[in-house]
Design an enzyme around this catalytic site. Sequence first.
Site, PDB file in Angstrom:
ATOM      1  N   PRO A 108       0.891  -4.102  -7.396  1.00 32.62           N
ATOM      2  CA  PRO A 108       0.551  -5.386  -8.012  1.00 32.62           C
ATOM      3  C   PRO A 108      -0.780  -5.309  -8.764  1.00 32.62           C
ATOM      4  CG  PRO A 108       0.635  -5.554  -5.615  1.00 32.62           C
ATOM      5  CD  PRO A 108       1.092  -4.187  -5.952  1.00 32.62           C
ATOM      6  N   ASP A 159     -12.251   3.514  -6.481  1.00 35.48           N
ATOM      7  CA  ASP A 159     -10.803   3.387  -6.711  1.00 35.48           C
ATOM      8  C   ASP A 159     -10.206   4.706  -7.191  1.00 35.48           C
ATOM      9  OD1 ASP A 159     -11.211   0.753  -6.141  1.00 35.48           O
ATOM     10  OD2 ASP A 159     -10.217  -0.037  -7.913  1.00 35.48           O
TER      11      ASP A 159
END
Length: 330
Positions: A108, A159
């Site tokens: 998502p 990340d």
Amino acid sequence: MKPKKMDPTISARAPAKVILTGEHFVVLGAPALAMAVNLYSTAHASRNETGKVEVEATLPLRLVDSGESRGVKSEELLKPLRMAAEVVLDRVHGNTRGVHVQVECNIPIGAGLGSSASTSVAIIAAVAKSRGVQLGKKEIFGLAYKPETLIHNKPSGVDQATTTYGGVIQYKSPGKVESIKIDQGPCILVCDTGLHRSTGRLVGAVVKRSKTREAIYRDHVDEVARITKSARRALEGGRDEELGELMNRNQELLQKIGVSHPMLERLIKASMESGALGAKLTGAGGGGCMIALCRGDESKQRIARRLRRMGGTVYKTSLARSGVEVLRDS
Ligand code: PMV
């Protein structure tokens, strides 16, 4: 006449991530603890004869109007993906620039699970291999900074480090990435509020506030550094109750710096009432996902049922031990 030899399509995939401790504070210098999870972006790259960089993407766009999603343009979403391909073509000398990249992202978007880093890293690995170059993980990590900066403004790098290396990592800075050895991943439930938001904007606001309230933020950064180090030891020692308490304290600090959201708070509270050992937002906050540390699968299912009844979307995830990987030549 001999048939023209087709250039092979090279595929690579990279996982999503959750941050167990340290988001936002990692931008300010504290270490973070992050875990790769088994939702993936997959990139397919093949050389083309047009000399152009062509990018197409299938993205899970579940747009909820929170006042921010107006006017999302496809060029804006594709820009960082194109840049990921271009940084590789710049690095690989002596090649024509034509490449076709197709991306399928099952993570998502704007939900705190590192979808952009994962797509960038998968593209970088696939495009390089399509040019006959197998990049090392350190180099993939470094190349991902440019597209990540385009989206996130001032990314810490946590990340792209998590999606590149996989497993659980402690991340402080590009030169300080440590893979953590654990037999079993923590039992983490991931739940999405459905409220999607901009990481860049949230990080920008926190960085700005940290400059006007220096002493307070310095104390927070010091405390989060202690939380991450203790959380790492708790994880290595299998002490889940301690890990849960540290996650809860981390959430209090995230709430203090203004990156939580009433819906996140409700889901966090409900998961604790249903037996979670600890719960917090994950990623940039302001909506997006929360995580809950569960005692085991049964408890995870009970908590998931409660969060679904409240309107949360629970994703089936577990630890992804591998980071980015080239899948096949076809
Ligand atoms: O929301 P995400 O998945 O982009 O996570 C961002 C993590 C932050 O710590 C908030 C930003 C960063 O670059 O470290």
